[in-house]
Structures are given as structure tokens and as C-alpha cells.
Design an enzyme around this catalytic site. Structure first.
Site, PDB file in Angstrom:
ATOM      1  N   TYR A 189     -10.848  37.080   3.879  1.00 48.91           N
ATOM      2  CA  TYR A 189      -9.388  36.518   3.798  1.00 48.91           C
ATOM      3  C   TYR A 189      -8.604  37.436   2.918  1.00 48.91           C
ATOM      4  CZ  TYR A 189      -5.824  32.776   4.231  1.00 48.91           C
ATOM      5  OH  TYR A 189      -4.689  32.139   4.520  1.00 48.91           O
TER       6      TYR A 189
ATOM      7  N   TYR B 167      -2.291  36.662  11.396  1.00 45.06           N
ATOM      8  CA  TYR B 167      -2.484  35.546  10.188  1.00 45.06           C
ATOM      9  C   TYR B 167      -2.388  34.031  10.782  1.00 45.06           C
ATOM     10  CZ  TYR B 167      -1.016  32.804   6.265  1.00 45.06           C
ATOM     11  OH  TYR B 167      -0.978  31.685   5.075  1.00 45.06           O
TER      12      TYR B 167
END
Lengths: 387, 144
Positions: free
Chosen positions: A288, A339
Site C-alpha cells: 500500500y 486508490y
């Protein structure tokens, strides 16, 4: 009971630039869930559980009504933060199906920041007023956003280990390069050069614009069931070999012994202990990237490199493409694909196990996902071609 | 003094936990009366011994910059005149482990570095709405 559960189906909406979705956030969630259920070869009526994270808007009761799910046995949501819990949400679904509390749990994340406003904007001001509670301690000094908070750790990490801006650049370049192979990716057809990275404006030192992931609208979902049931469904199962959470300092709290950290040391300890393997056994990894710097710290804390060796581990395009030493963020990740609070990385890891990624690593036995770094609790999940 | 982030920057909303920190005019942290542990930010419970019996500790306010960032991007148009500004994390000589955040009042944003020695100073602001004088801890760089 590691390996008792598996991801049997994945789905996602089209991904959009922030504010670009023609659908409401709730509709995006429903699209992703329907596609994941269909991918698994299930019917919506088979779903009896929901897990998400940082989501109080698309709640399980609302979803059950909209999707015609009459028999809900399990709902859950990991506490605190945001993308740090992307993998903890898989862990919660694993726990539910492994224990027999539910049969088919949908895990998902949906966000339409065009509809609901942006993250990372809170707690600040300039037009007077007051800052209270946890924000008072740091926002009074202009330390407010995740970019700024993560930058404070990254600056110390770079200082201590002689890490240059090039190491951060490599993370962004790899995400962009891999996104060029992925038609779902919002940065598909929009490559990034090293020169453009360095020429981009500062957001907060040491982060340029391209060190920060964009904000997007979209939804992604996965169906978790037992490995036994998954074997009889439509897709090759991605076994949940192990999942783990681990803690660091409390929100808005900085301590000497955790400065320069992404707070993933404990996640690594718990994950590898649960999995019975080590970082070097991983064939492909999704990290991430809220910002590039914390990825470098998380890579070290997860055991892929030492802090003094991380720059040589990532340099000269070492993370790019399917044949990289460590194939990394193969769909483009938060920076390159979209995202979706890191959930797009869960789906990408399932594709790697199935052999269907647009940036497919060779012979994938184990695919790692590491959740949002820098916030606590952190989480990670290791998927496998077998348990 | 003028505030580092400008006089329109929000003020701390005072509560029982943070009142001493933002009004004492000395660097007042929270200390456990049972085990003498000092913690920051304050909590309802001592993180070292779980006592509820918590009081104050006056730090001498000398320390070292442990990390520094320079904020360039204004979150909204009202911040355009404030950026760039630096934010530091400071370790205190007399309170091991704790870090305080703040701004450095006597240096340009790009002239602050890890390892710089600093001392506490205070931004004095009158919160007229609540009729209270705030003394917000900040940092000034010192030689050596």
C-alpha cells in the site's frame, strides 16, 4: 486454522478520477460486490456476511436490503485508521468462515470522494476557530495530513540510513510502469519519467507530488469462503495462508523508538509466525503506497531488505515488471491503478495466484499484500496457490 | 510575538487534558504520581503502571530536533501565505522517549535540521472569546 479459508471471487467497478464516477458510492459498492459474487460462481443470496473498513456509509444492513440478502450471519469492521486495515478486513472474514459463523463473506471497499469529500484534509485551518482532542497536539503546529505525518517518519528514516530521493522515486516509477500494462489503471497510457518525478512540485519534504497517491472513486470486493467450498466454485481459489495485524503508537502520538518507522514490525512478526514462511519465500508483493517513503520502511520491516540496503534493493528499476527480483504493485497499486484504499491490491494478488494479472509474475505460489503503512493497527495477508 | 503560522491559525480548544500544556507558560507534561512516568499526549491512565493518579511534570524544555519536514502544499487557499513552513519532532533532554511536535520560531524553514539543539519558547495569544491567555509551546534553535 491457517489456510482454512480462501478468496473465491473478486470484482471491481470501473475506476474513476476523484469526482468522476457517474454512480453513487453505494452503487459502486453494489457493482463490485455483484461482480465478485458472479466471478465466484455464486448467487447474491449465498452471501451471508459483510466486512469493510473505515466505512460507515455502505453499511451491511443497507447492502443486504439492496442486494436481496435475507440471511446475514456476520458483519465486522476492523478499528481505527483507514487503509492500514485493508488486510485486517480479510482476516476478519477468514475468522468468520473458518469458525463457521458464516459461509460466504463479502469484503469490500467503496469510495466516491467526489460525492463525500476528501480524506486527508481534516483538522486544519487558517480561518480561525479551534482544534480540539487529538488534533490539538499537532495540528496547532500545522502537522495535519497523512502526507505530513508520514513525511516526518520518512525524513528520519532517510537521515538515519543515508537514503536518497531516488529510492522514493523508484517506488513511484514502478507503480507507473506496471500500470502501463493494466487497462483498468487510471494511469494507463500515462507513463512517468524520472525527470518528471524530480521536476514535480513539493507537497511536503521529502515528498514530491508523485510520491503521493491520487484520490479516486471506485469499489472493489472479494468473496471469502472456506477452502473446501472454494474448491467447488468457479475460480481457482486463492488460499488465505495467513493474515495478521500489529500495533504501533497511538494516532497523533510520536515516540523516539517509533520515529522513522511504518509500524509494521509487529505485523511482520505475526504474519510470518502464522504463515510458517519468510519474506524471501514470497513471489509477488503489493505494498500500500499512500506515499512512497512508508513503502520503503514497510519493505524493511516486513523483512525484504535492511534499512541500509533498501536503496540498492529498489534502485535502477529493480521493482518494475513481472520479472523483477520482487514483482511489486503489479497492477499499478494506489498510485498507478486506483486508490481504492488498497483493496485493488487484494484483487490483484488473487489474479497473481490465478495467473491472470496484466503483469503476471512467473510461478506464483505466494502473493503478499501489505496494508497502509504508518498507521496502527497495520495489517497484511499472504495468499497462496495452496494452503 | 506573531505566531509562526499566522495570527489566523486556529487555537487549541482547551480541555482538562491539554489546559496545562497550552496555558502554563512552562513546558508542563503529564506525570504519573505513582510511578513518576511522564507521557505525551496525556491520557486518562498511566501507560507504564495503569494508575489513574496523574499530575504534572515541568520539563526544562531543552531538546534536540529528531525529524523535520517542510510543508509546501497549502491545504486550502487561506494557507497560501503560510507555506512553506517547517514542522519538527523534538526529543527532550529530561523526558526520555517522548517526542513533541512544533515549529522553530527563529530559523527559516529550510534552515532546520535533524540534530539541531532547541529550547522551548511560547507563543502568547489571547483567546478573547474564552477570555484566556494561551502560551503555546514552540521551539527556538540554540547554538551548540
Amino acid at each position: 486454522m491457517h489456510g482454512a479459508a480462501a478468496i473465491a471471487g473478486i470484482g471491481e467497478s470501473t475506476y474513476y478520477e476523484r469526482g468522476g464516477s457517474p454512480h453513487s458510492e453505494f452503487q459502486l459498492a453494489c457493482i463490485a460486490i455483484q461482480r465478485a459474487v458472479e466471478d465466484a460462481g455464486l448467487e447474491l443470496a449465498d452471501i451471508d456476511g459483510f466486512v469493510s473498513y473505515m466505512d460507515s456509509r455502505n453499511d451491511p444492513i443497507r447492502l443486504a436490503r439492496a442486494l436481496g440478502i435475507r440471511n446475514l450471519r456476520w458483519t465486522g469492521s476492523p478499528w481505527s485508521g483507514g487503509g492500514n486495515n485493508s488486510c485486517a478486513s480479510i482476516q476478519a472474514a477468514d475468522a468468520a468462515v473458518s469458525a463457521g459463523y458464516a459461509k460466504h463473506v463479502v469484503v469490500f471497499r467503496a469510495l466516491a470522494q467526489g460525492q463525500f469529500g476528501r480524506f486527508g484534509q481534516s483538522g486544519g485551518g487558517g480561518g480561525g476557530g479551534y482544534l480540539g482532542g487529538a488534533f490539538a497536539w499537532n495540528a496547532i503546529y500545522g502537522l495535519m495530513t497523512p502526507a505530513q505525518q508520514c513525511a516526518l517518519h520518512t525524513a528520519r528514516f532517510m537521515h538515519d540510513h543515508g537514503i536518497s530521493q531516488e529510492a522514493l522515486c523508484e517506488i513511484s516509477l514502478a507503480c507507473y510502469a506496471n500500470a502501463q500494462l493494466n487497462p483498468r489503471a487510471l494511469r494507463y497510457g500515462k507513463p512517468l519519467t524520472r525527470e518528471a518525478y524530480h521536476a514535480s512540485r513539493w507537497i511536503v519534504t521529502p515528498f514530491h507530488l508523485y510520491d503521493c497517491c491520487p484520490e479516486n472513486d471506485g469499489a472493489a470486493a472479494a468473496v471469502v469462503t472456506t477452502a473446501e467450498r472454494a474448491r467447488d466454485l468457479a475460480q481457482k481459489p486463492a488460499a488465505i495462508v495467513a493474515a495478521a495485524q500489529g500495533v504501533g503508537p497511538a494516532f497523533a502520538t510520536y515516540t523516539q523508538d517509533t520515529l522513522g518507522s511504518s509500524h509494521y514490525g509487529q505485523v511482520a512478526e505475526h504474519l510470518w509466525q502464522n504463515a510458517g514462511v519468510v519474506a524471501q519465500d514470497v513471489d509477488v508483493a503489493q505494498f500500500y503506497e499512500n506515499f512512497t517513503g512508508p513503502v520503503l520502511m514497510a519493505m524493511c520491516e516486513m523483512g525484504f531488505a535492511s534499512p541500509d540496503g533498501i536503496e540498492s534493493f529498489v534502485k535502477d528499476g529493480a521493482l518494475q515488471g513481472p520479472d523483477a527480483k520482487l514483482p511489486f504493485n503489479t497492477s499499478g497499486g494506489n498510485i498507478g491503478e486506483a486508490y481504492i484504499h488498497g483493496f485493488e491490491m487484494i484483487n490483484e494478488s488473487v489474479r497473481q495466484i490465478r495467473g491472470t494479472s496484466t503483469c503476471q509474475a512467473p510461478n506464483v505460489e505466494r502473493a503478499l499484500v501489505v496494508g497502509g503503512p504508518g498507521y496502527s493497527p497495520g495489517s497484511a495477508v499472504l495468499l497462496g496457490a495452496s494452503a | 510575538m506573531t505566531r509562526v503560522l499566522g495570527d489566523a491559525w486556529p487555537l487549541p480548544g482547551l480541555d482538562d487534558r491539554n489546559r496545562a500544556f497550552f496555558t502554563a507558560g512552562v513546558l508542563m507534561l503529564q506525570q504519573c504520581k505513582r510511578c513518576q512516568h511522564v507521557q505525551h499526549p496525556p491520557e486518562d491512565v498511566c501507560e507504564a503502571c495503569q494508575s489513574f493518579d496523574l499530575g504534572g511534570f515541568e520539563s526544562a524544555g531543552a531538546g534536540r530536533v529528531e525529524s523535520v519536514i517542510v510543508v509546501h502544499h497549502p491545504l486550502h487557499p487561506g494557507m497560501a501565505d503560510i507555506v512553506p513552513y517547517a514542522v519538527v519532532a523534538v526529543a527532550l533532554d529530561d523526558v526520555p522517549g517522548v517526542l513533541l511536535t512544533g515549529n522553530v520560531t527563529n530559523r527559516a524553514p529550510d534552515a532546520v535540521a535533524i540534530g539541531d539543539r532547541v529550547e522551548v519558547t511560547f507563543e502568547e495569544v489571547v483567546d478573547t472569546a474564552n477570555n484566556v491567555t494561551l502560551k503555546i509551546p514552540q521551539w527556538q534553535a540554540v547554538d551548540g
